[in-house]
Structure formats: structure tokens, C-alpha cells
Scaffold this motif. Structure first.
Motif, PDB file in Angstrom:
ATOM      1  N   ALA A 236       0.810  -1.215   0.000  1.00  0.00           N
ATOM      2  CA  ALA A 236       0.000   0.000   0.000  1.00  0.00           C
ATOM      3  C   ALA A 236       0.845   1.268   0.000  1.00  0.00           C
ATOM      4  CB  ALA A 236      -0.941  -0.011   1.198  1.00  0.00           C
ATOM      5  N   GLY A 237       1.913   1.254   0.799  1.00  0.00           N
ATOM      6  CA  GLY A 237       2.761   2.442   0.900  1.00  0.00           C
ATOM      7  C   GLY A 237       3.377   2.796  -0.441  1.00  0.00           C
ATOM      8  N   ARG A 238       3.902   1.771  -1.093  1.00  0.00           N
ATOM      9  CA  ARG A 238       4.541   1.949  -2.392  1.00  0.00           C
ATOM     10  C   ARG A 238       3.544   2.518  -3.412  1.00  0.00           C
ATOM     11  NH1 ARG A 238       8.288  -0.879  -5.865  1.00  0.00           N
ATOM     12  NH2 ARG A 238       8.832   0.824  -7.260  1.00  0.00           N
ATOM     13  N   ILE A 249     -11.752  -0.637   0.736  1.00  0.00           N
ATOM     14  CA  ILE A 249     -12.003  -1.673   1.732  1.00  0.00           C
ATOM     15  C   ILE A 249     -10.686  -2.250   2.257  1.00  0.00           C
ATOM     16  CG2 ILE A 249     -12.200  -3.748   0.260  1.00  0.00           C
ATOM     17  CD1 ILE A 249     -14.760  -2.631   2.853  1.00  0.00           C
ATOM     18  N   THR A 250      -9.699  -2.366   1.369  1.00  0.00           N
ATOM     19  CA  THR A 250      -8.380  -2.843   1.795  1.00  0.00           C
ATOM     20  C   THR A 250      -7.738  -1.825   2.735  1.00  0.00           C
ATOM     21  OG1 THR A 250      -8.237  -3.820  -0.408  1.00  0.00           O
ATOM     22  CG2 THR A 250      -6.238  -3.847   0.939  1.00  0.00           C
ATOM     23  N   GLU A 251      -7.903  -0.546   2.363  1.00  0.00           N
ATOM     24  CA  GLU A 251      -7.352   0.517   3.192  1.00  0.00           C
ATOM     25  C   GLU A 251      -7.951   0.465   4.599  1.00  0.00           C
ATOM     26  OE1 GLU A 251      -7.839   4.415   1.504  1.00  0.00           O
ATOM     27  OE2 GLU A 251      -7.094   5.350   3.354  1.00  0.00           O
ATOM     28  N   LEU A 252      -9.249   0.222   4.657  1.00  0.00           N
ATOM     29  CA  LEU A 252      -9.919   0.142   5.950  1.00  0.00           C
ATOM     30  C   LEU A 252      -9.290  -0.959   6.814  1.00  0.00           C
ATOM     31  CD1 LEU A 252     -12.344   0.902   7.852  1.00  0.00           C
ATOM     32  CD2 LEU A 252     -13.556  -0.992   6.773  1.00  0.00           C
ATOM     33  N   LEU A 268      -9.954  -7.992  -0.301  1.00  0.00           N
ATOM     34  CA  LEU A 268     -10.156  -7.205  -1.517  1.00  0.00           C
ATOM     35  C   LEU A 268     -11.611  -6.807  -1.757  1.00  0.00           C
ATOM     36  CD1 LEU A 268      -7.809  -9.122  -3.961  1.00  0.00           C
ATOM     37  CD2 LEU A 268      -7.368  -6.943  -2.853  1.00  0.00           C
ATOM     38  N   THR A 269     -12.540  -7.510  -1.131  1.00  0.00           N
ATOM     39  CA  THR A 269     -13.948  -7.175  -1.395  1.00  0.00           C
ATOM     40  C   THR A 269     -14.693  -6.931  -0.094  1.00  0.00           C
ATOM     41  OG1 THR A 269     -14.728  -9.460  -1.277  1.00  0.00           O
ATOM     42  CG2 THR A 269     -13.944  -8.698  -3.421  1.00  0.00           C
ATOM     43  N   VAL A 270     -15.844  -6.291  -0.222  1.00  0.00           N
ATOM     44  CA  VAL A 270     -16.650  -5.951   0.949  1.00  0.00           C
ATOM     45  C   VAL A 270     -17.101  -7.220   1.676  1.00  0.00           C
ATOM     46  CG1 VAL A 270     -18.772  -4.818   1.709  1.00  0.00           C
ATOM     47  CG2 VAL A 270     -17.398  -3.787  -0.097  1.00  0.00           C
ATOM     48  N   ALA A 271     -17.475  -8.233   0.896  1.00  0.00           N
ATOM     49  CA  ALA A 271     -17.943  -9.483   1.517  1.00  0.00           C
ATOM     50  C   ALA A 271     -16.827 -10.120   2.360  1.00  0.00           C
ATOM     51  CB  ALA A 271     -18.428 -10.446   0.442  1.00  0.00           C
ATOM     52  N   GLU A 272     -15.623 -10.117   1.835  1.00  0.00           N
ATOM     53  CA  GLU A 272     -14.486 -10.660   2.591  1.00  0.00           C
ATOM     54  C   GLU A 272     -14.267  -9.870   3.877  1.00  0.00           C
ATOM     55  OE1 GLU A 272     -11.981 -11.807  -1.433  1.00  0.00           O
ATOM     56  OE2 GLU A 272     -10.969 -10.666   0.133  1.00  0.00           O
ATOM     57  N   ALA A 273     -14.384  -8.549   3.762  1.00  0.00           N
ATOM     58  CA  ALA A 273     -14.173  -7.701   4.932  1.00  0.00           C
ATOM     59  C   ALA A 273     -15.217  -7.994   5.997  1.00  0.00           C
ATOM     60  CB  ALA A 273     -14.225  -6.236   4.523  1.00  0.00           C
TER      61      ALA A 273
END
Lengths: 287, 265, 281
Positions: A236-238, A249-252, A268-273
Motif C-alpha cells: 500500500a505504501g509503495r 475496503i483494503t485501506e480500511l 479485496l472485497t466488501v464481503a471478505e471484509a
């Protein structure tokens, strides 16, 4: 069918003082059946790169192979290559020209010297892929269709060549959410059911996260990152340094982890989160 | 395509010299005077003086000589053609003869004179486009034509058309390239085949190009209207052209020079 | 109660057959007040009537029935059209098709030139407008040398040089990349905050709506939903049925809420979500 680039260098306006290096030592291989997301900031070389896949641009040095055929050789039949590697440019509806949908979509097959009967067959099939009805549209002028239909007709014009690889440069640019979803679903179907290799150039991290198996990130004419979506979004940083983001969602999930919640960040997806947060926090109980 | 690009954008060389700072009207009028003068002058002394005058202007403009001469190159063919035509086609005292082609003294002199005239014309007028931005040029033409409005010359409209053309030429060139690539990706071939074949292959290029140009024109018209455009009436300018003392002097000098050279040589 | 800057009263608009087929109704019974200094976002999918709404604000279109009043002026009043267009500036979708001149500064000057503003004044307006959008150093560039986001900022400068009370932006970010989009969004937010310019921002990008004071959702020519971003985004189901996206975080919040989590409706940002799930922090 695979596409392989070996040490490709390319610059625009070569030999003039304003020469700019657009690709610098790019090597990559795209295998049969992959769904590749190609991302990178504007000007990073994405468009230049994809134009090497079907010989619209030729490298200053290095090699490009499609299905083992070297595109940099003088006697390579580029026309045949272009049938195999279909390319949908940005705003493809701006390239429509035919008096009828049939003429426009049939342009590719006709250039390939197919019989009229075969052309009609291809046009019918291509229109069906993008959810349009041949019988209704064949004699209509493409210019009288709605914006979304025009774009689909243009995409069908590429599909009618029955390419094994489909390269799309921001196929959803300028569409509203509904139009975007439909086009993306059709591309996904072409890949999953039609067995077509897809290279999708886009600015939307959410889209590539949902669809692509593999992500290639370009930066200043080189390949900065290349891996599965999870591997790439793990950096993410890169990505932020390049002016790119990760899906919201990944950032969250990263933020939750940074604030002490022990969640998995490979999401990667809302459902996974949703599933992951419930796993960590328990059913409906909040601390 | 490249030529179109160089004609339309590559000309103007920004700078801050005496010549650059002159009012575009001064430069346009001086160019007209130069054209007239070149048709009046009949002898080599006269041409020599005009050449000297132009040389002074080039010097004062601080524009490197190679840029000035670059403008001559594309017209070299016409120059050579003019020279040859006069050389062979003029009757008079024969210098030598190859089969039926006679080269005469008169022809040689005429040819050289015509060539010189053309050369001076090109260099002289290119000083106008080299030192004046397209925007200033349109402004200048508009103001000069303004008195002609009474006899129906649409000065403002002409200037607006020129501006929009200049603004959109790069956009349209880019677009042409994009469409060509997209059609080539679908197996189109713009290079091979006979004349009819090639003309036919242009349809997939020209149709979208025109359709898009009309779409742009529509958009632009709405945008202009939204920004309060309603023709030239009551419009002001970001920079009003100002005829300064230096312009009076420059124009006076050009006129005096032209009168003297025109009358005596 | 203070007067609204823009007031739509029972506005209907029907496209003539020549424009969109069978006398298509593009606006139906629209009532709307926009107050000075507000930042209003208009959401809707393509064909929902949001662009038609925008064109009514500066008299590019006039209602088939009903009335649009802008700063006390009726848009059907032919005499006042130019005054209205000075008060309400418009920025369009395609960055390539709205710049007129061959240099940035000449383009920004185009509006004031049309208004007959004296030269010296135009020059100072050009400078301050370009400064406001952060494009001053590009004043002598030609438009085709600029990126999409930069072109849109020039277009915005070209509008604020007319000293409008309100700017209407008709999908200004639809053709831009993420960087261009954020350039344009931060530019219009700062104009709204610092210069008090009223903004009517038309878009289908959900994330661009979050910073607005008020959101209006359109469908089939009608206003179907109106409120603060939080209120609007709490209607996840309705938005979905209108073919609109919701931000991923809002989607997640809604799902967790249904599972019994105590999460308020219309949770919009990553930060809010983190605060909710990790309140100890």
C-alpha cells in the motif's frame, strides 16, 4: 496464446531533442487464460506498452513475441497478429464509422478476407457477447444508438475478429455505475466462459481487485510491481507514493490493524471484509 | 501531418526584441508594403537595397538565421522551377544551346531577378510570422479589417474562426492518429493498394473524424454561449493593441524606404 | 427566511422531438432551492435528468412549464439572459471541448471580454482566477500541452473570471484520471470555502459527494432523494435500485449493521469506521 516482451525500450520522437523514454527495459510474459489488470498513473507508459502487444508500436530495442512469433521481424504478418490480439481503445465509440451496425462490427472480419456468410455469423456472435441483439440492430446506424450501446457495438467490432487476447484501455471511462458494471460483467464472462485472455487497463483499484488474477503496475516506463492482487495491494505504501491507492475496503483493513484490531489485511472485497470483521469481533457483539 | 504541424504551430519564435514588441498591425502593413515594393522594383540595385533592409530587420529581431532559412526550404522547389522556366523560355542573345533548349542572357537575368524577388518575399513575410504569435496576428488582422465592416467584411468572425482553428488543429491531429491506430488494430490498411482502394480505406478514418469534429463544435458552441459569447459587439480585449511611437517610427521608416527605393530603382 | 440564490418551482422540461425522440420528458415537477454559499451535489445515472437540470440554471435551457429564478431573475426573460450567465458559470464534461483560445490566459479572458470588461481589469481578473485554481505558472501555455485535470482547472478559472455567484459543474470529472479528479475536487471545494462561491456539482462518483452540504438524487427527471450525504447514503437499498454505487465503507457498515453491530446509518469514511470499530483509540 502468450505474449512475451524481452527488454523492450521505446521512446517517442526518437532522435529529436524532445525525445522521451516511454518504456525502459520492460520484460514480461502474459500466459494463456490470464486476467491481467494493468495500472499506473497517467503517463507511466501503460498505453505505450499495450500498443506493443499487437505491433502498433515497435520497440527501439528488445523483442516482442506473440504466440512465439517475433513481431519485431520485418516479414511478420502484423495483420494476422492483430486478429489474435484484439485491442479496444479508450472511448471506442468515437471510432465508429459504419452506415450500419453490421458494416461496422464486420469491419475486422471483412479485412481478414472472410466470406459474407462468415462475417454475419461473427457479427451476430460478437453482438451477443455484449448483450445486443443482431436482428434488432444490424441495419441501424451506430450513430443513432445510446452512449452505452455505441460503446458495446465498438467493443463487438473487436470481438468479431475472435481474438484470443483482448486488451481494453479503460473500457468503462465516462460510464455511470450501471453501465460500468454491465461492461465489466461482460468482460468477465468473456474470460471465464469464452476462455479469452484479458488485459484490462484501468484507474479503478476496486475494479481490478474484483476481477484480475494478476496486477502489473507501471511507473515511469518500467514495471514497478507484478504479482497477484493481494501481493500488489500488500504494498500500500509503495502504491501511495506513486499516486495510486488501494481499494477503500483494503485501506480500511490496514487502518483497523494499525489501530490494534487483529484483522487479516489480505482483503479485496466488501464481503471478505464483512466475514473477517465478524470472525475477529464475534457475532453482533461489539467490544 | 508533420508538415501541417510545422506550418501551423512551429512558426512563431517568442522573443523580446524590437521587432517582437512592435504592434502586429505595423508588421502586417509593413509586409504588405514589402510585397508591393518587390513588384515595383526592377533592378538588382533595388533588390540589393531591399535585401539590406530585410537583413537589418532579421538582425534586429535576434532570430537565428537558420530559423529564417528553414522557412525557405519547403519552397525551394518553386524557386528552382521559376529560375529554370525563365532561363529556358526567354528569347534573346543565346549563351549556349542544347538541342532545342536555348539559354539566353535575358533569360538568365530574368530568372535571377524572379528568383531573388521570390526569395526576398519569403524571407520578408516570414519575419512577420516568426516574430508575431498567432493570437497577435489574428488580433491585428481583426483590427485592420474592422473599418471594412461597413462593406460587409466580417472582421470579428474571421478572427474567431482563425483562433478556433488554431486551437483545435493539435487536438484533431491527435485524434486522427488515435482513430488510425484503432482501425489498424482491426486489420485496416492505409498504405497499400491502388488509388481507389486507398481512397476507400480512408472512409473509416474520415467518418469518425468528421462526426467527432461536429460533436466538438456543438460542445464548444454551448460552452461559448454559457460564457456569455454573443458575437463581436461590445467585446473588449485582454490586451488592446496599442500603436506606440516606435510603431509610428517603424512604419514611417518602412514607407519612406519603400518610396525612395521604389521611385529610383 | 432568506431568499434562495436559485429557485426551481414546479419545473417540467420536455425535449423537442428533434433532440431526443418522442417528446422525452427530462424534468418532472422539480422543486429546488439552492442558497448562497452552499455546496450541492446532484447524483444520478446517465439519462436521469441531471444535466438538463444543470442547463436550466444559466438559461441554456428554459422550462417547458414552471419557473427558474436565479438571483431574482427569471430565466425566460430574454433581456436578462446575459446577466444570468454572468452570475452562473458553467463547466462541462469534456475538457477538450470548452477551451476556446490558443493560450491559457487568453482563454480565461474570454468570458470577461464578452462582458465588455476593460482591459486592465481583465488582466487582473485573469491573474487572480489562475491563482485561485493554481494554474498561474501555466498562463502562456497552450491548452493541448495540459493534462485533463489542468484543462478543467483552466475552464474553472475561465468561469470565475466572470465573478459569478454560482458555478455549475456538469460531470467535470467524468473523463479524468484519479489525480485529475482530486485536483478538480479540491479546487472547487476551496473556491466554495474561501470565496463563498455557490457550487452545484453534478456527478455519478459517490466519493465526490461526501464533502457536499447537501445531496440531491435524481431519477427519471425527478428529485427522488435529498439530504445531507449521511442521510442519503443511509438509503443503501434505494441507491442500489437507482443503479447508483455506494462507497465500499458505507456498504460494509450497512452489512455489519444488519448483523447486529451498533453502527449508525450512513457511515461514510474509513476514519469513521475505524473510530466505530476501535472506540478505545
Amino acid at each position: 496464446m502468450s505474449i512475451r516482451l524481452e527488454n523492450v525500450f521505446f521512446s517517442y520522437l526518437e532522435g529529436t531533442p524532445t525525445s522521451q523514454a516511454a518504456l525502459r527495459n520492460v520484460s514480461l510474459e502474459i500466459e494463456d487464460g490470464e486476467f491481467v489488470g494493468l495500472i499506473g498513473p497517467t503517463g507511466s507508459g501503460k498505453s505505450t506498452l499495450i500498443q506493443h502487444f499487437n505491433g502498433l508500436l515497435k520497440p527501439d530495442s528488445g523483442k516482442v513475441f506473440v504466440d512465439g512469433v517475433d513481431l519485431t521481424l520485418k516479414d511478420t504478418q502484423l495483420r494476422l497478429i492483430r486478429q489474435k490480439v484484439g485491442m479496444v481503445f479508450q472511448y471506442p465509440e468515437h471510432q465508429l464509422f459504419g452506415e450500419t451496425v453490421l458494416e461496422d462490427v464486420g469491419f475486422g472480419p471483412r479485412n481478414g478476407g472472410l466470406s459474407e456468410e462468415e462475417i454475419v455469423k461473427r457479427v451476430r456472435e460478437a453482438l451477443a457477447y455484449v448483450g445486443l441483439d443482431y436482428e434488432v440492430l444490424k441495419d441501424q446506424s451506430p450513430f443513432e444508438l445510446s452512449g452505452g450501446q455505441k460503446r458495446r457495438v465498438a467493443i463487438a467490432g473487436v470481438l468479431a475478429m475472435r481474438p484470443s487476447v483482448l486488451v481494453l484501455d479503460e473500457p468503462t471511462a465516462g460510464l455511470d455505475p450501471a453501465g460500468r458494471e454491465e461492461i465489466l460483467a461482460e468482460i468477465k464472462q468473456l474470460h471465464d466462459e469464452g476462455g479469452i485472455t484479458v488485459v484490462l487497463v484501468t484507474h479503478s483499484m476496486e475494479d481490478v481487485a474484483r476481477f484480475a488474477d494478476r496486477l502489473i503496475v507501471m511507473e515511469q516506463g518500467t514495471i514497478a510491481l507484478d504479482g497477484t492482487s493481494l501481493e500488489v495491494f500488500g504494498q500500500a505504501g509503495r502504491l501511495k507514493d506513486m499516486g495510486l491507492g488501494v481499494p477503500e475496503i483494503t485501506e480500511l483493513m490496514y487502518e483497523l490493524k494499525a489501530h490494534g484490531l487483529d484483522v487479516d489485511t489480505e482483503i479485496l472485497t466488501v464481503a471478505e471484509a464483512e466475514a473477517e470483521i465478524i470472525r475477529v469481533m464475534g457475532w453482533g457483539c461489539q467490544k | 501531418m508533420r508538415m501541417l504541424r510545422s506550418v501551423t504551430i512551429g512558426q512563431h519564435i517568442p522573443g523580446d526584441s524590437l521587432i517582437h514588441r512592435l504592434d502586429p498591425r505595423t508588421k502586417i502593413l509593413s509586409s504588405i508594403v514589402l510585397i508591393v515594393l518587390l513588384f515595383v522594383v526592377k533592378g538588382f540595385i533595388g533588390y540589393g537595397l531591399v535585401a539590406l533592409g530585410i537583413a537589418l530587420v532579421v538582425r534586429a529581431s535576434n532570430i537565428p538565421l537558420r530559423f529564417v532559412l528553414r522557412g525557405v526550404r519547403p519552397l525551394m522547389v518553386i524557386l528552382v522551377f521559376t529560375l529554370t522556366l525563365h532561363l529556358f523560355m526567354t528569347d534573346g542573345r543565346i549563351i549556349f544551346q542544347i538541342w532545342f533548349l536555348k539559354v539566353t542572357w535575358e533569360g538568365l537575368i530574368r530568372g535571377l531577378m524572379m528568383g531573388t524577388r521570390l526569395l526576398l518575399l519569403i524571407i520578408g513575410t516570414s519575419m512577420l510570422t516568426l516574430t508575431t504569435s498567432p493570437m497577435q496576428l489574428t488580433d491585428g488582422i481583426e483590427t485592420l479589417l474592422r473599418p471594412g465592416k461597413k462593406i460587409g467584411i466580417p472582421a470579428h468572425e474571421l478572427a474567431m474562426m482563425m483562433t478556433i482553428a488554431l486551437r483545435f488543429i493539435p487536438t484533431l491531429l491527435e485524434e486522427t492518429e488515435k482513430i488510425m491506430k484503432a482501425q489498424m488494430a482491426r486489420g485496416a490498411d492505409f498504405q497499400s493498394g491502388g488509388i481507389t482502394q486507398r481512397a476507400k480505406s480512408l472512409i473509416p478514418l474520415l467518418v469518425p473524424l468528421f462526426v467527432n469534429a461536429f460533436r466538438r463544435a456543438d460542445d464548444l458552441a454551448i460552452a461559448m454561449e454559457a460564457r456569455g459569447y454573443r458575437g463581436g459587439e461590445g467585446r473588449t480585449k485582454l490586451r488592446e493593441l496599442k500603436f506606440q511611437r516606435s510603431d509610428m517610427m517603424a512604419l514611417g521608416f518602412v514607407l519612406a524606404f519603400a518610396l525612395v527605393v521604389g521611385a529610383f530603382f | 427566511m432568506r431568499e434562495p440564490l436559485i429557485r426551481f418551482t414546479d419545473v417540467n422540461f420536455i425535449y423537442a422531438k428533434a433532440h431526443g425522440g418522442e417528446g422525452l420528458a427530462a424534468l418532472k415537477d422539480v422543486n429546488l432551492d439552492v442558497f448562497e454559499g452552499e455546496f450541492v451535489a446532484v447524483l444520478g445515472h446517465n439519462g436521469s435528468g441531471k444535466s438538463t437540470l444543470a442547463k436550466h440554471v444559466n438559461a441554456l435551457l428554459t422550462p417547458t412549464s414552471g419557473q427558474v429564478i436565479v438571483d431574482g431573475l427569471d430565466t425566460v426573460d430574454q433581456e436578462k439572459v446575459w446577466e444570468i450567465r454572468q452570475k452562473v458559470g458553467m463547466v462541462f464534461q469534456n475538457p477538450d471541448n470548452q477551451l476556446v483560445a490558443t493560450t491559457v490566459e487568453e482563454d480565461v479572458a474570454f468570458g470577461p471580454e464578452n462582458l465588455g470588461v476593460p482591459s486592465l481589469e481583465i488582466q487582473s481578473r485573469v491573474t487572480s482566477s489562475l491563482e485561485a485554481v493554481g494554474m498561474l505558472s501555466y498562463r502562456l501555455h497552450s491548452p493541448h500541452q495540459l493534462s485533463g485535470g489542468q484543462k478543467q482547472r483552466v475552464a474553472i478559472a475561465g468561469v470565475i473570471s466572470m465573478l459569478p455567484k454560482c458555478i455549475v459543474l456538469d460531470e467535470p470529472t467524468a473523463m479524468l484520471d484519479p489525480n485529475g479528479r482530486s485536483e478538480v475536487m479540491s479546487t472547487i471545494h476551496s473556491l466554495n470555502r474561501e470565496k463563498g462561491i455557490t457550487v452545484l456539482h453534478i456527478t455519478h462518483h459517490m466519493d465526490e459527494v461526501i464533502g457536499a452540504d447537501r445531496v440531491i438524487v435524481m431519477d427519471e427527471g425527478r428529485i427522488v432523494l435529498q439530504g445531507t450525504p449521511r442521510e442519503v447514503f443511509s438509503q443503501v437499498e434505494l441507491l442500489r435500485s437507482l443503479h447508483l454505487d455506494v462507497p465500499q465503507v458505507t456498504d460494509l457498515a450497512e452489512r455489519l449493521r444488519k448483523r447486529g453491530f451498533e453502527i449508525p446509518q450512513g457511515t461514510l469514511t474509513v476514519n469513521e469506521m475505524v473510530m466505530l470499530l476501535c472506540p478505545s483509540d
